[in-house]
Design an enzyme around this catalytic site. Structure first.
Site, PDB file in Angstrom:
ATOM      1  CG  ASP A 129     -16.022  42.321  70.418  1.00  0.00           C
ATOM      2  OD1 ASP A 129     -15.338  41.161  70.091  1.00  0.00           O
ATOM      3  OD2 ASP A 129     -15.461  43.082  71.446  1.00  0.00           O
ATOM      4  CG  ASP A 320     -13.679  37.935  70.632  1.00  0.00           C
ATOM      5  OD1 ASP A 320     -14.384  38.671  69.912  1.00  0.00           O
ATOM      6  OD2 ASP A 320     -12.842  38.114  71.426  1.00  0.00           O
TER       7      ASP A 320
END
Length: 488
Positions: A129, A320
């Protein structure tokens, strides 16, 4: 028939074909720049290689579909709520590079990589992430929500230290909690001893699902609510890599018939860029000075169906990998869908989402910074599940965040279409066109990577004089991609 107003919202059970009309396609942005439309884009478009024809995901019920997509939106809003400032650590160094093989879960819903923790080392699969900066893992004393998940036995690791500090991850519809600990953490031949992470003993039911045991944050340390240097940043800042960067190739199986719940997911390259996975030059876009938190770069324009909507000021987007879709301001999203005939708000069951006729091929591309390159999103990736008679949800949805948060969140809907590079120094994000070799890796027959046990040498060790904050509450660590895994 009564013509709807521009803000009309028609429920999707059943759907009624509505053309949403706009008298102007120039709108005010809440940050406060505007997007101005133009049919003559200044950018060069990168062509896409088409994939196998789409086969939209079908949910067992309307309730399952509603919960799935609302979970994506709600957890992204929670994730980007806050960004506290941590302290840093000082560690030793060694120069080399490494590759971490990735697993693609539920047709691009999430991407996980292997890490190893402790001595002796044990492997775990964690969400990768770039939109958060903390590592957490489910522990062997977990008493809620950890069934059928690989657990970290801290008592079995001779190098583990309990930091006696509370740890809690909160998000829209669940939580995970426990304590902070430190231990040897390894990935792709690199090791950081004394790495701090959350050791969770309580997790909301159905939050974790095999093979996922936790999450590794890959954003800058300024986002770390545990006040620690992330694994990747330790390696990059101390010169442990040949180059201070990491790069992603994410495979795409969205809509591909025969896709299983687990497929080969690509790779995370540590300390180098793999020239066999991309063609041409890497287009680097600098992170604005002082903005090293999320991987933030200016989003200059969006082109949809040949119409370019250009920002008249600086609008920052967070790149992201832990987010599945693309979120932006409501006015910008409305302007995008106004270029797609038949589009309409998806109704009360899908707040923030838009629907459009499934038989429409939507061509969207993004332009960043001062670059003249328009980077496309595959039409197959733009189209999500069917939600009504002939209507599909679009992958761009309305996301209104606070003034301290990014304006746009660019997730895997875009990132799986490119080779993406996250460079520590100078701080920037690089984008390159995927090579044919990379596209060929998205094969249903490709074997899944085996978990790494971390046989590489330990090249870093944490300083003993860290400052720890009691009762840390991690409010922004959970990724949307992570939530999608659990709900699928």
């Amino acid at each position: 028939m009564v013509s709807p107003s521009p803000s009309a919202c028609i429920p999707l059970a059943p759907l009624v074909l509505i053309i949403v009309c706009f008298t102007s396609i120039t709108f005010a942005s809440p940050f406060p720049p505007s997007l101005t439309s133009s049919s003559s884009p200044r950018t060069n478009s990168i062509p896409l290689t088409p994939r196998t024809p789409s086969n939209n995901r079908i949910f067992a019920s309307d309730q399952e579909s509603i919960a799935h997509f609302n979970g994506i939106a709600n957890n992204l809003r929670q994730k980007y709520n806050a960004a506290p400032t941590p302290t840093s650590t000082s560690l030793s160094k060694r120069a080399t590079d490494g590759v971490n093989q990735i697993i693609n879960i539920n047709a691009d819903a999430s991407y996980v990589g292997s890490i190893a923790i402790g001595h002796p080392a044990k492997s775990f699969q964690v969400i990768l992430d770039t939109g958060s900066a903390d590592l957490w893992i489910a522990s062997s004393n977990c008493y809620a929500g950890c069934e059928d998940v690989t657990l970290f036995d801290y008592q079995g690791s001779s190098s583990f230290t309990n930091l006696s500090t509370a740890f809690s991850i909160k998000y829209g519809t669940g939580a995970a909690s426990g304590n902070l600990g430190s231990d040897l953490v390894q990935m792709a031949g690199f090791g950081v001893s004394g790495q701090t992470f959350g050791v969770c003993n309580q997790v909301t039911q159905n939050l974790l699902k095999d093979p996922v045991s936790g999450l590794m944050g890959l954003a800058f340390s300024t986002l770390s609510t545990s006040k620690t240097m992330p694994f990747w940043e330790t390696l990059a800042s101390e010169g442990a890599w040949d180059e201070p960067l990491m790069a992603f190739h994410l495979t795409s199986f969205n809509g591909v018939s025969g896709t299983g719940p687990l497929q080969y997911g690509g790779s995370l390259d540590l300390g180098f860029t793999n020239s066999s996975l991309y063609t041409g030059a890497i287009d680097y876009i600098d992170i604005p000075d002082g903005q090293e938190s999320f991987w933030l770069i200016p989003l200059t324009s969006v082109t949809v169906q040949g119409q370019t909507l250009t920002n008249s000021g600086t609008v920052l987007a967070a790149m992201d990998t832990g987010t599945t879709l693309i979120g932006g301001p409501a006015t910008a999203i409305a302007a995008i869908y106004s270029q797609i005939p038949g589009s309409q708000l998806a109704g009360d069951n899908y707040p923030g989402y838009w629907a459009y006729p499934c038989d429409t091929q939507v061509n969207v591309s993004l332009n960043f910074g001062s670059s003249t390159i328009a980077w496309p999103v595959d039409p197959q990736d733009f189209q999500l599940s069917k939600v009504g008679a002939g209507y599909c949800l679009g992958a761009f949805f309305e996301l209104e965040l606070g003034s301290n948060s990014p304006t746009w969140i660019i997730g895997d809907t875009f990132l799986k279409n490119v080779y993406s590079v996250f460079r520590y120094n100078p701080p920037s994000v690089g984008i390159a066109t995927l090579a044919s070799e990379a596209l060929a890796e998205a094969s249903l027959d490709a074997p899944l990577p085996e978990a790494s046990i971390g046989t590489g040498s330990i090249i870093s060790s944490a300083r003993d004089d860290r400052i720890w904050i009691s009762g840390v509450v991690v409010s922004a660590a959970l990724s949307v991609g992570f939530w999608v895994v659990l709900m699928s």
